[in-house]
Scaffold this active site. Structure first.
Site, PDB file in Angstrom:
ATOM      1  CB  THR A 174      -0.900  -0.012   1.259  1.00 33.16           C
ATOM      2  OG1 THR A 174      -1.661  -1.218   1.235  1.00 33.16           O
ATOM      3  CG2 THR A 174      -1.839   1.177   1.275  1.00 33.16           C
TER       4      THR A 174
ATOM      5  CG  PHE B 109      -8.719  -4.946  -2.042  1.00 32.18           C
ATOM      6  CD1 PHE B 109      -8.739  -3.609  -1.659  1.00 32.18           C
ATOM      7  CD2 PHE B 109      -8.558  -5.250  -3.377  1.00 32.18           C
ATOM      8  CE1 PHE B 109      -8.611  -2.597  -2.596  1.00 32.18           C
ATOM      9  CE2 PHE B 109      -8.434  -4.246  -4.325  1.00 32.18           C
ATOM     10  CZ  PHE B 109      -8.467  -2.914  -3.937  1.00 32.18           C
TER      11      PHE B 109
ATOM     12  CD  GLU C 167      -2.817  -8.545   9.952  1.00 31.98           C
ATOM     13  OE1 GLU C 167      -2.310  -7.465   9.662  1.00 31.98           O
ATOM     14  OE2 GLU C 167      -2.761  -9.064  11.090  1.00 31.98           O
TER      15      GLU C 167
ATOM     16  CE  LYS D 290      -4.854  -1.656   1.110  1.00 31.26           C
ATOM     17  NZ  LYS D 290      -4.893  -3.034   1.459  1.00 31.26           N
TER      18      LYS D 290
ATOM     19  CG  PHE E 219     -16.093  -2.985   7.918  1.00 30.00           C
ATOM     20  CD1 PHE E 219     -16.191  -4.218   7.296  1.00 30.00           C
ATOM     21  CD2 PHE E 219     -14.867  -2.608   8.431  1.00 30.00           C
ATOM     22  CE1 PHE E 219     -15.108  -5.057   7.187  1.00 30.00           C
ATOM     23  CE2 PHE E 219     -13.768  -3.438   8.327  1.00 30.00           C
ATOM     24  CZ  PHE E 219     -13.890  -4.660   7.700  1.00 30.00           C
TER      25      PHE E 219
ATOM     26  CB  CYS F 276      -4.378  -2.236   7.228  1.00 28.68           C
ATOM     27  SG  CYS F 276      -3.404  -3.687   6.856  1.00 28.68           S
TER      28      CYS F 276
HETATM   29  C1  UGA Z   1      -8.173  -4.297   6.416  1.00 27.65           C
HETATM   30  C2  UGA Z   1      -9.179  -4.376   5.253  1.00 27.65           C
HETATM   31  O1  UGA Z   1     -10.414  -4.936   5.704  1.00 27.65           O
HETATM   32  C3  UGA Z   1      -8.624  -5.236   4.108  1.00 27.65           C
HETATM   33  O2  UGA Z   1      -9.521  -5.196   3.015  1.00 27.65           O
HETATM   34  C4  UGA Z   1      -7.268  -4.650   3.706  1.00 27.65           C
HETATM   35  O3  UGA Z   1      -6.661  -5.416   2.667  1.00 27.65           O
HETATM   36  C5  UGA Z   1      -6.333  -4.652   4.896  1.00 27.65           C
HETATM   37  O4  UGA Z   1      -6.915  -3.834   5.927  1.00 27.65           O
HETATM   38  C6  UGA Z   1      -5.005  -4.085   4.465  1.00 27.65           C
HETATM   39  O5  UGA Z   1      -4.944  -2.897   4.105  1.00 27.65           O
HETATM   40  O6  UGA Z   1      -4.032  -4.823   4.382  1.00 27.65           O
HETATM   41  P1  UGA Z   1      -7.487  -5.927   8.441  1.00 27.65           P
HETATM   42  O7  UGA Z   1      -6.647  -4.803   8.934  1.00 27.65           O
HETATM   43  O8  UGA Z   1      -6.894  -7.286   8.369  1.00 27.65           O
HETATM   44  O9  UGA Z   1      -8.041  -5.622   6.946  1.00 27.65           O
HETATM   45  O10 UGA Z   1      -8.733  -6.017   9.410  1.00 27.65           O
HETATM   46  P2  UGA Z   1     -10.311  -5.799   9.334  1.00 27.65           P
HETATM   47  O11 UGA Z   1     -11.002  -7.093   9.309  1.00 27.65           O
HETATM   48  O12 UGA Z   1     -10.659  -4.827   8.274  1.00 27.65           O
HETATM   49  O13 UGA Z   1     -10.562  -5.118  10.755  1.00 27.65           O
HETATM   50  C7  UGA Z   1      -9.931  -3.880  11.097  1.00 27.65           C
HETATM   51  C8  UGA Z   1     -10.339  -3.406  12.472  1.00 27.65           C
HETATM   52  O14 UGA Z   1     -11.670  -2.930  12.472  1.00 27.65           O
HETATM   53  C9  UGA Z   1     -10.287  -4.467  13.562  1.00 27.65           C
HETATM   54  O15 UGA Z   1      -9.706  -3.883  14.712  1.00 27.65           O
HETATM   55  C10 UGA Z   1     -11.735  -4.844  13.791  1.00 27.65           C
HETATM   56  O16 UGA Z   1     -11.967  -5.307  15.088  1.00 27.65           O
HETATM   57  C11 UGA Z   1     -12.405  -3.506  13.553  1.00 27.65           C
HETATM   58  N1  UGA Z   1     -13.819  -3.600  13.120  1.00 27.65           N
HETATM   59  C12 UGA Z   1     -14.146  -4.144  11.921  1.00 27.65           C
HETATM   60  C13 UGA Z   1     -14.813  -3.050  13.939  1.00 27.65           C
HETATM   61  O17 UGA Z   1     -14.526  -2.520  15.033  1.00 27.65           O
HETATM   62  N2  UGA Z   1     -16.097  -3.088  13.503  1.00 27.65           N
HETATM   63  C14 UGA Z   1     -16.448  -3.608  12.312  1.00 27.65           C
HETATM   64  O18 UGA Z   1     -17.654  -3.574  11.984  1.00 27.65           O
HETATM   65  C15 UGA Z   1     -15.451  -4.153  11.505  1.00 27.65           C
END
Ligand code: UGA
Length: 463
Positions: free
Chosen positions: A126, A156, A159, A239, A284, A295
């Site tokens: 990124t 995208f 983890e 991205k 989300f 990220c």
């Molecule tokens: C995020 C994006 O979802 C991916 O699409 C992207 O590729 C990635 O970043 C990246 O740039 O590499 P990630 O960081 O693995 O993925 O985690 P997410 O599943 O997106 O969750 C991010 C944070 O948001 C977590 O702390 C999660 O607990 C929180 N979250 C998520 C909430 O508090 N509420 C929600 O409704 C969703």
């Protein structure tokens, strides 16, 4: 046989390399860290990621996955190179691109060593918009004979769902000013799409569908319909914009959760109703402790920094950051209010989200440390992240081996990460172990009726 080099063995690099090596492509997976490469050579990943070991193992055993610290052979043999290295944030919020430039320099040099005149350089890391243009100039300075066909191919994957997301391509963004290179990159991912049709995805999906709508339907769509070819600068902006919007959605849900808390509404039910509108979507919009990880925090601050460099303010993203920063305090205040005499509290969960051992910018760690500052005695447990959490936790936080021992004798428990083992926990047993009766659900993930049924006081975020 097609050969590609993938530089960087993090979540993106190793997942991509391992899965590509399970097609008929030979993949050099390159990292400068010998310890990491030694582990991959044994046929496993050096970090926890559902399903990844299996693909690494198959790749290494078949000889299609070649882990190496040597750029030389990898670049000599490959006509496509993927850059998948980290772009950490600097103190001012902008992205640190030193690893990106190191990779570009090394690739350009190795092309000169092996008399390679042309290379397809695919950027998966990124990077801020405009980086591709600068990198092409930089590589020309290093090796003036080299024709660099630069492709921005943002990743995208999430983890904890890296294998699932790599196999289930929801969209393939290809930024390029050279249609032949774009076609080659598309052809590589077509192989992943075809491989995915043969596999049973449920094996890798423990956390894959969390916060995501209708992922199962992805493979029914036509591959060509998922491919978006555009110019490099547009692909670069896709991205960070996607991540920023997701972070914004969460912060928005958290803002409304605060109102819901005061007004006596239930944020989960509110968002069920709101998210049923297909224009909005349910994903989300889960309120709680907020977003963390490697990220969102860096991509949001990176986007703000890039916008500022261009003379553009993004107050909407400043607000999202502020909102996110406040959520740990919001949850900590609930613990304080319900346990005025303070005492002992168990924090369940330390990783930034379930399904990973990653604790980078984890709200759970900030919460544990905040409760120490508030004067609580804090014990903590996480199914995967204890080792990684230790260096970021206050020294006085005591780590426990399992949920039961964490709950033993505590006045309150707070759920900081929504691991399935916490959701499925027997709260009748928990009530017997705890000396108090307070359960603060910082992720709104427990069945409140079951917790209350066990004679405990349940409090969520906005519900
Ligand atoms: C995020 C994006 O979802 C991916 O699409 C992207 O590729 C990635 O970043 C990246 O740039 O590499 P990630 O960081 O693995 O993925 O985690 P997410 O599943 O997106 O969750 C991010 C944070 O948001 C977590 O702390 C999660 O607990 C929180 N979250 C998520 C909430 O508090 N509420 C929600 O409704 C969703």
């Amino acid at each position: 046989m097609k050969k590609v080099a993938i530089i960087g063995t993090g979540y993106v690099g190793l997942a991509t390399a391992a899965i590509l090596s399970n097609t008929d492509i030979k993949v050099y997976t390159v990292d400068i860290d010998e310890d990491k490469i030694d582990i991959i050579k044994e046929g496993r990943s050096y970090f926890f990621e559902t399903g990844l070991d299996e693909f690494v193992k198959k790749g290494v055993e078949s000889g299609n996955l070649v882990p190496t610290t040597e750029y030389e052979e990898a670049i000599r043999e490959s006509d496509v190179v993927f850059s998948c290295v980290g772009t950490p944030d600097k103190a001012d919020g902008s992205s640190d691109l030193k690893y990106i430039y190191q990779v570009a320099e090394e690739v350009a040099k190795q092309c000169a060593n092996s008399d390679k005149e042309e290379i397809i350089f695919v950027q998966k890391s990124t990077v801020p918009v405009g980086t591709g243009e600068k990198l092409v100039e930089f590589m020309k300075d290093v090796n003036s004979e080299l024709k660099v066909n630069y492709v921005s191919n943002p990743e995208f994957l999430r983890e904890g769902a890296a294998v699932f997301d790599t196999l289930n391509i929801d969209r393939l963004v290809i930024g390029s000013d050279n249609s032949e290179s774009a076609e080659k990159v598309k052809g590589i991912f077509r192989k992943v799409f075809d491989l995915a049709q043969e596999l049973d995805h449920s094996e890798y999906s423990e956390y894959a569908n969390a916060y995501h709508d209708k992922l199962e339907a992805l493979n029914e769509a036509d591959f060509d319909d998922k491919v978006f070819v555009m110019d490099i600068k547009s692909a670069e902006l896709v991205k960070v914009t996607a991540n920023a919007f997701l972070a914004l959605k969460i912060s928005f849900a958290n803002s409304i959760a605060k109102l819901s808390d005061k007004a006596g509404s239930n944020i989960s039910e509110v968002m069920d109703g709101v998210g049923a509108d297909p224009r909005i979507g349910r994903s989300f919009l889960y309120a709680g402790l907020g977003w963390g990880g490697g990220c969102f925090p860096k991509d949001v601050s990176g986007l703000i920094a890039t916008a500022n460099e261009h003379g553009v303010d993004l107050p909407i993203m400043d607000a999202a950051v502020l909102e996110n920063a406040e959520m740990v305090g919001f949850v900590a205040d609930k613990v304080v209010d319900l346990t005025p005499e303070h005492g002992k509290v168990a924090v369940l969960g330390l990783s930034f989200k379930p399904g990973t051992s990653d604790v980078r910018k984890s709200p759970a760690i900030r919460l544990a440390n905040r409760l120490i500052d508030e004067g609580f005695e804090v014990v903590a447990y996480d199914p995967q992240a204890m080792e990684e959490a230790e260096e970021f936790l206050s020294d006085v936080v005591v780590l426990k081996d399992d949920i039961d021992s964490a709950l033993d004798g505590v006045d309150a428990v707070v759920i900081a990460t929504d691991w399935n083992v916490f959701k499925g926990y027997d709260w009748d047993k928990g009530k017997g172990l705890m000396s108090g009766d307070v359960v603060v659900d910082g992720r709104n993930c427990l069945d409140s009726e079951r917790v209350r049924g066990a004679g405990l006081r349940y409090v969520g975020v906005g519900q």
